[in-house]
Design a protein around this motif. Structure first.
Motif, PDB file in Angstrom:
ATOM      1  N   LEU A  86      -3.231  -8.244 -23.587  1.00 42.45           N
ATOM      2  CA  LEU A  86      -2.348  -8.753 -24.637  1.00 42.45           C
ATOM      3  C   LEU A  86      -2.003 -10.528 -24.209  1.00 42.45           C
ATOM      4  N   LEU A  87      -2.244 -11.803 -25.227  1.00 49.18           N
ATOM      5  CA  LEU A  87      -1.388 -13.140 -24.513  1.00 49.18           C
ATOM      6  C   LEU A  87      -0.243 -13.133 -25.634  1.00 49.18           C
ATOM      7  N   ILE A  88       0.854 -13.725 -24.367  1.00 51.67           N
ATOM      8  CA  ILE A  88       2.219 -13.180 -25.380  1.00 51.67           C
ATOM      9  C   ILE A  88       2.640 -14.292 -24.947  1.00 51.67           C
ATOM     10  N   GLY A  89       3.539 -15.386 -25.761  1.00 51.09           N
ATOM     11  CA  GLY A  89       4.218 -16.225 -25.542  1.00 51.09           C
ATOM     12  C   GLY A  89       5.668 -16.349 -25.823  1.00 51.09           C
ATOM     13  N   PHE A  90       6.831 -16.885 -24.113  1.00 53.93           N
ATOM     14  CA  PHE A  90       7.336 -17.160 -24.253  1.00 53.93           C
ATOM     15  C   PHE A  90       8.061 -18.712 -23.774  1.00 53.93           C
ATOM     16  N   ASP A  91       9.187 -19.148 -25.455  1.00 58.04           N
ATOM     17  CA  ASP A  91       9.980 -20.295 -24.864  1.00 58.04           C
ATOM     18  C   ASP A  91      10.961 -20.071 -23.421  1.00 58.04           C
ATOM     19  N   LEU A  92      10.306 -21.230 -21.954  1.00 60.01           N
ATOM     20  CA  LEU A  92      11.347 -20.832 -21.518  1.00 60.01           C
ATOM     21  C   LEU A  92      12.893 -22.035 -21.524  1.00 60.01           C
ATOM     22  N   VAL A  93      13.390 -21.205 -20.892  1.00 63.96           N
ATOM     23  CA  VAL A  93      15.289 -22.436 -20.323  1.00 63.96           C
ATOM     24  C   VAL A  93      15.162 -23.308 -20.158  1.00 63.96           C
ATOM     25  N   LYS A  94      15.610 -24.672 -20.827  1.00 61.34           N
ATOM     26  CA  LYS A  94      15.004 -25.944 -20.717  1.00 61.34           C
ATOM     27  C   LYS A  94      16.926 -26.448 -21.399  1.00 61.34           C
ATOM     28  N   ASP A  95      16.738 -28.395 -20.881  1.00 67.07           N
ATOM     29  CA  ASP A  95      17.197 -28.336 -21.538  1.00 67.07           C
ATOM     30  C   ASP A  95      18.254 -27.840 -22.476  1.00 67.07           C
ATOM     31  N   PRO A  96      20.244 -27.469 -22.845  1.00 65.75           N
ATOM     32  CA  PRO A  96      20.339 -27.010 -24.115  1.00 65.75           C
ATOM     33  C   PRO A  96      19.668 -27.532 -25.309  1.00 65.75           C
ATOM     34  N   ALA A  97      20.224 -28.946 -25.059  1.00 65.15           N
ATOM     35  CA  ALA A  97      20.608 -29.922 -26.258  1.00 65.15           C
ATOM     36  C   ALA A  97      18.890 -30.477 -26.420  1.00 65.15           C
ATOM     37  N   MET A  98      18.275 -29.847 -25.678  1.00 61.92           N
ATOM     38  CA  MET A  98      16.441 -29.790 -26.449  1.00 61.92           C
ATOM     39  C   MET A  98      15.908 -28.756 -27.222  1.00 61.92           C
ATOM     40  N   THR A  99      16.602 -27.776 -26.786  1.00 63.02           N
ATOM     41  CA  THR A  99      16.975 -26.511 -27.637  1.00 63.02           C
ATOM     42  C   THR A  99      17.659 -26.710 -29.089  1.00 63.02           C
ATOM     43  N   LEU A 100      18.450 -26.867 -28.341  1.00 63.43           N
ATOM     44  CA  LEU A 100      19.424 -26.942 -30.036  1.00 63.43           C
ATOM     45  C   LEU A 100      18.625 -27.901 -30.718  1.00 63.43           C
TER      46      LEU A 100
ATOM     47  N   TYR B  23      13.354 -18.093 -22.132  1.00 60.93           N
ATOM     48  CA  TYR B  23      13.638 -16.686 -20.752  1.00 60.93           C
ATOM     49  C   TYR B  23      13.273 -17.500 -19.609  1.00 60.93           C
ATOM     50  N   GLN B  24      13.782 -16.543 -18.393  1.00 64.93           N
ATOM     51  CA  GLN B  24      13.219 -16.805 -17.208  1.00 64.93           C
ATOM     52  C   GLN B  24      12.385 -16.089 -16.996  1.00 64.93           C
ATOM     53  N   ILE B  25      11.242 -16.962 -15.915  1.00 60.41           N
ATOM     54  CA  ILE B  25      10.651 -16.261 -15.594  1.00 60.41           C
ATOM     55  C   ILE B  25      10.355 -14.465 -15.091  1.00 60.41           C
ATOM     56  N   GLU B  26      11.397 -14.654 -14.264  1.00 59.07           N
ATOM     57  CA  GLU B  26      12.065 -13.420 -13.746  1.00 59.07           C
ATOM     58  C   GLU B  26      12.626 -11.820 -15.107  1.00 59.07           C
ATOM     59  N   GLN B  27      13.032 -12.865 -16.172  1.00 56.46           N
ATOM     60  CA  GLN B  27      13.046 -11.525 -17.157  1.00 56.46           C
ATOM     61  C   GLN B  27      11.479 -11.354 -18.444  1.00 56.46           C
TER      62      GLN B  27
ATOM     63  N   VAL C  56       7.059  -5.040 -16.645  1.00 66.26           N
ATOM     64  CA  VAL C  56       7.389  -4.203 -16.191  1.00 66.26           C
ATOM     65  C   VAL C  56       8.445  -2.569 -16.859  1.00 66.26           C
ATOM     66  N   ALA C  57       8.894  -3.336 -17.286  1.00 64.93           N
ATOM     67  CA  ALA C  57       9.698  -1.874 -18.007  1.00 64.93           C
ATOM     68  C   ALA C  57       8.729  -1.483 -19.177  1.00 64.93           C
ATOM     69  N   SER C  58       7.558  -2.138 -19.850  1.00 61.12           N
ATOM     70  CA  SER C  58       6.400  -1.810 -20.899  1.00 61.12           C
ATOM     71  C   SER C  58       5.399  -1.131 -20.580  1.00 61.12           C
ATOM     72  N   HIS C  59       5.377  -1.286 -18.645  1.00 58.73           N
ATOM     73  CA  HIS C  59       4.158  -0.873 -18.893  1.00 58.73           C
ATOM     74  C   HIS C  59       3.092  -1.070 -18.697  1.00 58.73           C
ATOM     75  N   PHE C  60       2.851  -2.768 -18.266  1.00 58.04           N
ATOM     76  CA  PHE C  60       2.324  -3.794 -18.324  1.00 58.04           C
ATOM     77  C   PHE C  60       2.049  -4.754 -17.050  1.00 58.04           C
ATOM     78  N   ASN C  61       0.629  -5.328 -16.964  1.00 55.01           N
ATOM     79  CA  ASN C  61       0.629  -6.172 -15.302  1.00 55.01           C
ATOM     80  C   ASN C  61       0.310  -6.831 -15.786  1.00 55.01           C
ATOM     81  N   ILE C  62       0.898  -8.017 -15.208  1.00 52.38           N
ATOM     82  CA  ILE C  62       0.579 -10.024 -15.262  1.00 52.38           C
ATOM     83  C   ILE C  62      -0.464  -9.966 -15.090  1.00 52.38           C
ATOM     84  N   ARG C  63      -1.276 -10.253 -15.337  1.00 58.13           N
ATOM     85  CA  ARG C  63      -2.973 -10.441 -14.764  1.00 58.13           C
ATOM     86  C   ARG C  63      -2.617 -12.373 -14.728  1.00 58.13           C
ATOM     87  N   GLU C  64      -2.191 -13.234 -15.577  1.00 54.54           N
ATOM     88  CA  GLU C  64      -1.707 -14.456 -14.880  1.00 54.54           C
ATOM     89  C   GLU C  64      -0.587 -15.503 -16.063  1.00 54.54           C
ATOM     90  N   ASN C  65       0.108 -16.377 -15.986  1.00 53.83           N
ATOM     91  CA  ASN C  65       0.737 -17.318 -16.781  1.00 53.83           C
ATOM     92  C   ASN C  65       0.311 -18.488 -16.219  1.00 53.83           C
TER      93      ASN C  65
END
Length: 320
Positions: free
Chosen positions: A187-201, A285-289, A295-304
């Motif tokens: 599975l290749l899944i995308g996550f938008d990471l936490v950054k400057d709130p002004a840029m996000t908005l 998201y933060q990387i820890e999330q 973990v909660a969905s029973h996957f191993n992360i192969r690489e980010n």
């Protein structure tokens, strides 16, 4: 909430959302034909950093991603694209697979039949020998049949689509996705990471007003498909960003007391002045999330895989 057993799932979702104590519309309704045209314009906006970050990742690491599923050039594999749209980003991986002379089958899945037909036409023109099978429908339903595919699968859930779900719903979705996979699938899944709130908005409130048109197009769609009489002049686009829970929110807000008639649903919707309709949440998201999701969905992360500014990550997972 009004429940009508004579309605389709789609109709019931709209009726449920507009009669809820806090009104909402499912964000998947954005992507009708006009919505996709507007979304394609959004992807070219300077404020919308997500697409450029995603494309940079796929161009930089596409070969490595494809090699993770195509362990042998002799074995057929499947690329299953959830919510394919115009497959702008996926085409980078298709091109890489073709460049490596790999045997693969492409299966784009989308809720909009017109966009799938358009995509099929574009892809067979660009890649004449491409093996492609479009699947029209809700991918939650189509996922149930994916386990029966005979060859290894690379499931793509690109962009920041996972961010539209609450933590509970995202975990449930990922567990359901895991259940459709076999050993060796990825599975290749995308996550938008936490950054400057002004840029996000800014990404949800561009200066040209394209995102405003995109949000208001939801009401146009309801007018066209449900015989509704929303007056777009009586609603405003309102985006926000909450830095505590890292959530970008979009609303349509009624500027006056009004009644909207959904003729095909035989329902009238009352609005009080400045009442909102929630149309989208996009969590960052933060990387820890992300690790916790795996973990909660029973996957191993192969690489980010990150873009050079670490605005975004495409995470390659495999079922445990």
């Amino acid at each position: 909430m009004i429940k009508d057993n004579s309605l389709s799932t789609y109709q019931q979702e709209v009726l449920t959302g507009l009669t809820a104590p806090i009104k909402y519309l499912p964000s998947k309704l954005f992507y009708d034909t006009q919505g996709l045209i507007l979304y394609n314009e959004i992807m070219g906006l300077p404020e919308y950093y997500l697409v450029n970050s995603d494309i940079q990742i796929l161009k930089s690491y596409g070969k490595k991603i494809i090699q993770a599923i195509a362990m042998s050039g002799k074995e057929l594999f499947n690329i299953v694209d959830l919510g394919a749209g115009n497959a702008l980003k996926t085409q980078i991986l298709l091109e890489e697979s073709i460049k490596q002379n790999l045997k693969f089958h492409y299966m784009p899945i989308d809720i909009d039949a017109a966009s799938l037909a358009s995509l099929h036409h574009v892809l067979v023109q660009r890649f004449p020998k491409l093996s492609i099978e479009t699947r029209h429908g809700d991918y939650f339903e189509i996922l149930q049949n994916l386990k029966d595919l005979a060859h290894p699968k690379l499931i793509l859930f690109l962009g920041s689509s996972i961010g539209n779900y609450t933590t509970e719903d995202a975990t449930q979705f990922l567990n359901k996705l895991n259940a459709s996979l076999n050993p060796g699938d990825k599975l290749l899944i995308g996550f938008d990471l936490v950054k400057d709130p002004a840029m996000t908005l800014a990404a949800y409130n561009d200066q040209m007003g394209i995102t405003k048109k995109f949000n208001l197009n939801l009401l146009t769609r309801l007018n066209n498909e449900f015989g509704a009489d929303f007056d777009l002049q009586n609603f405003i686009h309102y985006p926000s960003y909450d830095p505590l829970n890292h959530a970008a929110q979009s609303y349509l807000i009624s500027t006056k007391q009004q009644t909207v008639n959904l003729r095909k649903l035989h329902t009238k919707i009352e609005f009080y002045p400045w009442e909102p309709i929630h149309t989208e949440t996009s969590y960052k998201y933060q990387i820890e999330q992300i690790n916790q999701f795996a973990v909660a969905s029973h996957f191993n992360i192969r690489e980010n895989f990150y873009d050079d500014k670490k605005y975004f990550v495409n995470s390659l997972w495999e079922p445990k």
